[in-house]
Design a protein around this motif. Structure first.
Motif, PDB file in Angstrom:
ATOM      1  N   VAL A  42       0.878  -1.277  -0.070  1.00 28.52           N
ATOM      2  CA  VAL A  42      -0.091   0.017  -0.034  1.00 28.52           C
ATOM      3  C   VAL A  42       0.858   1.319   0.255  1.00 28.52           C
ATOM      4  O   VAL A  42       0.407   2.128  -0.782  1.00 28.52           O
ATOM      5  CB  VAL A  42      -0.828  -0.076   1.243  1.00 28.52           C
ATOM      6  CG1 VAL A  42      -1.754   1.241   1.239  1.00 28.52           C
ATOM      7  CG2 VAL A  42      -2.111  -1.093   1.036  1.00 28.52           C
ATOM      8  N   VAL A  43       1.864   1.179   0.712  1.00 28.26           N
ATOM      9  CA  VAL A  43       2.750   2.459   0.818  1.00 28.26           C
ATOM     10  C   VAL A  43       3.429   2.664  -0.553  1.00 28.26           C
ATOM     11  O   VAL A  43       3.648   3.860  -0.842  1.00 28.26           O
ATOM     12  CB  VAL A  43       3.847   2.212   2.134  1.00 28.26           C
ATOM     13  CG1 VAL A  43       4.723   3.302   2.063  1.00 28.26           C
ATOM     14  CG2 VAL A  43       2.993   2.433   3.433  1.00 28.26           C
ATOM     15  N   ALA A  44       3.920   1.510  -0.961  1.00 27.18           N
ATOM     16  CA  ALA A  44       4.469   1.779  -2.362  1.00 27.18           C
ATOM     17  C   ALA A  44       3.959   2.136  -3.479  1.00 27.18           C
ATOM     18  O   ALA A  44       4.269   3.015  -4.073  1.00 27.18           O
ATOM     19  CB  ALA A  44       5.258   0.283  -2.594  1.00 27.18           C
ATOM     20  N   VAL A  45       2.652   2.087  -3.222  1.00 28.05           N
ATOM     21  CA  VAL A  45       1.700   2.460  -4.286  1.00 28.05           C
ATOM     22  C   VAL A  45       1.371   3.892  -4.130  1.00 28.05           C
ATOM     23  O   VAL A  45       1.200   4.664  -5.050  1.00 28.05           O
ATOM     24  CB  VAL A  45       0.361   1.545  -4.590  1.00 28.05           C
ATOM     25  CG1 VAL A  45      -0.726   2.271  -5.459  1.00 28.05           C
ATOM     26  CG2 VAL A  45       0.838   0.264  -4.903  1.00 28.05           C
ATOM     27  N   LEU A  46       1.064   4.183  -2.587  1.00 27.14           N
ATOM     28  CA  LEU A  46       0.900   5.600  -2.473  1.00 27.14           C
ATOM     29  C   LEU A  46       1.933   6.487  -2.807  1.00 27.14           C
ATOM     30  O   LEU A  46       1.734   7.470  -3.106  1.00 27.14           O
ATOM     31  CB  LEU A  46       0.619   5.746  -0.864  1.00 27.14           C
ATOM     32  CG  LEU A  46      -0.936   5.016  -0.490  1.00 27.14           C
ATOM     33  CD1 LEU A  46      -1.058   5.153   0.850  1.00 27.14           C
ATOM     34  CD2 LEU A  46      -1.951   5.956  -0.940  1.00 27.14           C
ATOM     35  N   LEU A  47       3.155   6.148  -2.409  1.00 26.29           N
ATOM     36  CA  LEU A  47       4.381   6.988  -2.981  1.00 26.29           C
ATOM     37  C   LEU A  47       4.986   6.986  -4.467  1.00 26.29           C
ATOM     38  O   LEU A  47       5.654   7.565  -4.704  1.00 26.29           O
ATOM     39  CB  LEU A  47       5.558   6.528  -1.968  1.00 26.29           C
ATOM     40  CG  LEU A  47       5.123   6.745  -0.605  1.00 26.29           C
ATOM     41  CD1 LEU A  47       6.504   6.222   0.334  1.00 26.29           C
ATOM     42  CD2 LEU A  47       4.828   8.206  -0.215  1.00 26.29           C
ATOM     43  N   SER A  48       4.216   6.086  -5.286  1.00 22.54           N
ATOM     44  CA  SER A  48       4.484   5.844  -6.677  1.00 22.54           C
ATOM     45  C   SER A  48       6.064   5.592  -6.970  1.00 22.54           C
ATOM     46  O   SER A  48       6.732   6.103  -7.818  1.00 22.54           O
ATOM     47  CB  SER A  48       4.258   7.324  -7.375  1.00 22.54           C
ATOM     48  OG  SER A  48       2.753   7.489  -7.301  1.00 22.54           O
ATOM     49  N   THR A  49       6.436   4.470  -6.307  1.00 21.55           N
ATOM     50  CA  THR A  49       7.687   3.998  -6.297  1.00 21.55           C
ATOM     51  C   THR A  49       8.056   2.979  -7.344  1.00 21.55           C
ATOM     52  O   THR A  49       7.033   3.103  -8.587  1.00 21.55           O
ATOM     53  CB  THR A  49       7.883   3.301  -5.063  1.00 21.55           C
ATOM     54  OG1 THR A  49       6.948   2.006  -4.917  1.00 21.55           O
ATOM     55  CG2 THR A  49       7.814   4.177  -3.707  1.00 21.55           C
ATOM     56  N   TRP A  50       8.964   2.260  -7.414  1.00 21.61           N
ATOM     57  CA  TRP A  50       9.102   1.231  -8.561  1.00 21.61           C
ATOM     58  C   TRP A  50       8.089   0.439  -8.749  1.00 21.61           C
ATOM     59  O   TRP A  50       8.398  -0.058  -9.945  1.00 21.61           O
ATOM     60  CB  TRP A  50      10.312   0.778  -8.468  1.00 21.61           C
ATOM     61  CG  TRP A  50      10.358  -0.196  -6.841  1.00 21.61           C
ATOM     62  CD1 TRP A  50      10.593   0.124  -5.564  1.00 21.61           C
ATOM     63  CD2 TRP A  50       9.923  -1.602  -6.915  1.00 21.61           C
ATOM     64  NE1 TRP A  50      10.480  -0.732  -5.019  1.00 21.61           N
ATOM     65  CE2 TRP A  50      10.155  -1.778  -5.534  1.00 21.61           C
ATOM     66  CE3 TRP A  50       9.469  -2.455  -7.708  1.00 21.61           C
ATOM     67  CZ2 TRP A  50       9.759  -3.232  -5.418  1.00 21.61           C
ATOM     68  CZ3 TRP A  50       9.326  -3.761  -7.605  1.00 21.61           C
ATOM     69  CH2 TRP A  50       9.459  -4.102  -6.187  1.00 21.61           C
ATOM     70  N   LEU A  51       7.469  -0.062  -7.991  1.00 25.56           N
ATOM     71  CA  LEU A  51       6.403  -0.940  -8.262  1.00 25.56           C
ATOM     72  C   LEU A  51       5.327  -0.336  -9.253  1.00 25.56           C
ATOM     73  O   LEU A  51       4.783  -1.129  -9.969  1.00 25.56           O
ATOM     74  CB  LEU A  51       5.611  -1.124  -6.657  1.00 25.56           C
ATOM     75  CG  LEU A  51       4.591  -2.074  -6.872  1.00 25.56           C
ATOM     76  CD1 LEU A  51       5.019  -3.596  -7.409  1.00 25.56           C
ATOM     77  CD2 LEU A  51       3.898  -2.608  -5.504  1.00 25.56           C
ATOM     78  N   GLY A 140       2.448   6.644 -15.863  1.00 26.55           N
ATOM     79  CA  GLY A 140       3.387   6.816 -14.576  1.00 26.55           C
ATOM     80  C   GLY A 140       2.697   7.243 -13.277  1.00 26.55           C
ATOM     81  O   GLY A 140       3.203   7.103 -12.365  1.00 26.55           O
ATOM     82  N   SER A 141       1.355   7.312 -13.363  1.00 27.54           N
ATOM     83  CA  SER A 141       0.655   7.833 -12.286  1.00 27.54           C
ATOM     84  C   SER A 141       0.103   6.534 -11.623  1.00 27.54           C
ATOM     85  O   SER A 141       0.053   5.496 -12.335  1.00 27.54           O
ATOM     86  CB  SER A 141      -0.532   8.591 -12.581  1.00 27.54           C
ATOM     87  OG  SER A 141      -1.287   9.132 -11.448  1.00 27.54           O
ATOM     88  N   ALA A 142      -0.154   6.607 -10.180  1.00 25.12           N
ATOM     89  CA  ALA A 142      -0.554   5.490  -9.437  1.00 25.12           C
ATOM     90  C   ALA A 142      -2.178   5.265  -9.781  1.00 25.12           C
ATOM     91  O   ALA A 142      -2.741   4.261  -9.243  1.00 25.12           O
ATOM     92  CB  ALA A 142      -0.284   5.655  -7.933  1.00 25.12           C
ATOM     93  N   GLU A 143      -2.958   6.442 -10.296  1.00 25.27           N
ATOM     94  CA  GLU A 143      -4.150   6.380 -10.634  1.00 25.27           C
ATOM     95  C   GLU A 143      -5.261   6.037  -9.376  1.00 25.27           C
ATOM     96  O   GLU A 143      -6.201   5.504  -9.223  1.00 25.27           O
ATOM     97  CB  GLU A 143      -4.582   5.547 -11.680  1.00 25.27           C
ATOM     98  CG  GLU A 143      -3.952   5.613 -12.932  1.00 25.27           C
ATOM     99  CD  GLU A 143      -4.400   6.747 -13.515  1.00 25.27           C
ATOM    100  OE1 GLU A 143      -5.447   7.298 -13.345  1.00 25.27           O
ATOM    101  OE2 GLU A 143      -3.500   7.409 -14.460  1.00 25.27           O
ATOM    102  N   LEU A 144      -4.660   6.769  -8.193  1.00 25.11           N
ATOM    103  CA  LEU A 144      -5.283   6.667  -6.935  1.00 25.11           C
ATOM    104  C   LEU A 144      -6.375   7.612  -6.524  1.00 25.11           C
ATOM    105  O   LEU A 144      -6.232   8.778  -7.214  1.00 25.11           O
ATOM    106  CB  LEU A 144      -4.374   6.546  -5.714  1.00 25.11           C
ATOM    107  CG  LEU A 144      -3.484   5.175  -5.495  1.00 25.11           C
ATOM    108  CD1 LEU A 144      -2.436   5.542  -4.530  1.00 25.11           C
ATOM    109  CD2 LEU A 144      -4.310   4.146  -5.219  1.00 25.11           C
ATOM    110  N   PHE A 145      -7.601   7.434  -5.967  1.00 25.24           N
ATOM    111  CA  PHE A 145      -8.524   8.400  -5.510  1.00 25.24           C
ATOM    112  C   PHE A 145      -9.091   9.281  -6.630  1.00 25.24           C
ATOM    113  O   PHE A 145      -9.293  10.290  -6.973  1.00 25.24           O
ATOM    114  CB  PHE A 145      -8.086   9.487  -4.823  1.00 25.24           C
ATOM    115  CG  PHE A 145      -7.196   9.105  -3.352  1.00 25.24           C
ATOM    116  CD1 PHE A 145      -7.804   8.421  -2.541  1.00 25.24           C
ATOM    117  CD2 PHE A 145      -5.781   9.344  -3.595  1.00 25.24           C
ATOM    118  CE1 PHE A 145      -7.076   7.809  -1.298  1.00 25.24           C
ATOM    119  CE2 PHE A 145      -4.870   8.684  -2.514  1.00 25.24           C
ATOM    120  CZ  PHE A 145      -5.618   8.106  -1.457  1.00 25.24           C
ATOM    121  N   ALA A 146      -9.358   8.093  -7.910  1.00 25.18           N
ATOM    122  CA  ALA A 146     -10.153   8.482  -8.837  1.00 25.18           C
ATOM    123  C   ALA A 146     -11.437   7.849  -9.258  1.00 25.18           C
ATOM    124  O   ALA A 146     -12.093   7.942 -10.492  1.00 25.18           O
ATOM    125  CB  ALA A 146      -9.004   8.237 -10.090  1.00 25.18           C
TER     126      ALA A 146
END
Length: 344
Positions: A42-51, A140-146
């Motif tokens: 969850v943290v890796a996706v929230l911070l838009s990391t290498w994942l 490149g975006s995590a596409e969160l809260f959409a």
């Protein structure tokens, strides 16, 4: 006593003694490690990391176009992760086990696991609101809260829980090992199939695996509640069964003589005292009286309407006419006719 293989399908005479899984140190350690992995994803996706970057690389690779020959088969294989069909199949199997072993624990475990799955996975899905690969708007975006609902993967989590519950309820260590391996392979295949079809990111699948495994590892904490629920349901069943039996005892069974009248559904009211019963005439009395009136006063001891054979014996030469019906305003509906007289 039956010795063939079908004897194992019969109902057992009494509930077997099945060891209920407990929250051991090993299980508690696995639960803690899986929870840490869940939070890390969850943290890796929230911070838009290498994942997240890896998610986009796989999405732009488009596996469903690279290996098009697998598309038809994987469209059917992914159904093993859909909640409706899989829940019906597993519930049917566990329902038979509940009947055979005189216990409701298998069905209650399945219900508790699905309830936890809907509550936890559904809350995270709606809370993070991530869009799927087909609906992504910015590379490149995590596409969160959409406004999306695909993180974590519901197909993957459901495959882990639905097929893993069979291994959790296994009665022998050997069956538990085999079913655990089988459920892991099915859940792994369902998760990768969603990535192949482009309906989920890879991070969605990783979080779905962790979410389903957390539910299976937490089931021993629900066992005391399930035991109380099972005892309450069985007590309620026994109470209802006893009430039905008592009602059957209260209903009297009245014997009916052979050829006698059947008892009515509603009791008939007795006639009031002093009330005279209405006089009922026998069918054909009116015609005899009318014939006697037309023929004159009857002799003493002679009935009102003599039989026709008696009239023929005495050589009655008059014509005996049938009685006409009541004449209405337009006359009788039946045409007049006469019967030929009989000679002596």
């Amino acid at each position: 006593m039956r010795t063939d293989i079908f004897a194992r399908l019969d109902r057992e005479p009494e509930p077997p003694k099945i060891e209920v899984p407990r929250m051991t140190r090993t299980r508690l350690a696995l639960f803690g490690g899986t929870l840490a992995f869940y939070l890390a994803i969850v943290v890796a996706v929230l911070l838009s990391t290498w994942l997240v970057t890896l998610d986009w690389k796989i999405m732009l690779f488009r596996p469903y176009q690279q290996w098009q020959g697998l598309h038809a088969f994987l469209d059917y294989y992914v159904v093993l992760g859909q909640r409706g069909p899989t829940a019906v199949m597993v519930a049917a199997w566990l329902g038979w086990r509940s009947w055979r072993q005189h216990t409701l624990r298998p069905l209650l475990c399945l219900g508790a696991a699905l309830l936890l799955l809907n509550a936890t996975v559904g809350a995270v899905k709606l809370g993070l609101g991530r869009l799927g690969p087909h609906y992504a708007t910015q590379i490149g975006s995590a596409e969160l809260f959409a406004g999306g609902d695909i993180f974590p993967s519901g197909h993957t989590a459901n495959a882990v829980v639905t097929w893993g519950i069979l291994a959790y309820l296994a009665t022998t260590p050997r069956a538990r090992r085999y079913l655990s391996a089988l459920s892991a392979v099915v859940a792994l295949g369902v998760g990768l199939t969603t990535v192949y079809l482009g309906t989920h990111w890879l991070s969605d699948v990783l979080l779905g695996w962790a979410a389903g495994l957390l539910i299976l590892l937490a089931l021993p904490w629900c066992e005391p509640v399930l035991a109380v629920a099972e005892a309450w349901i069985l007590a309620l069943r026994d109470r209802l069964r006893e009430q039905l039996r008592s009602r059957r005892r209260l209903v009297p069974s009245l014997p009916v003589a052979s050829g006698g009248p059947l008892p009515g559904l509603f009791p008939q009211r007795p006639a009031a005292s002093g009330a005279e019963e209405p006089v009922r005439e026998t069918v054909g009395a009116g015609s005899g009286r009318a014939a006697a009136t037309r023929g004159g006063a009857p002799r003493a001891g002679q009935p009102l309407a003599a039989p026709r054979a008696h009239q023929a014996h005495h050589g009655a030469h008059h014509t005996v006419r049938a009685e006409r019906g009541p004449v209405g305003p337009a006359g009788s509906r039946r045409p007049p006719h006469s019967r030929p007289a009989t000679g002596g």
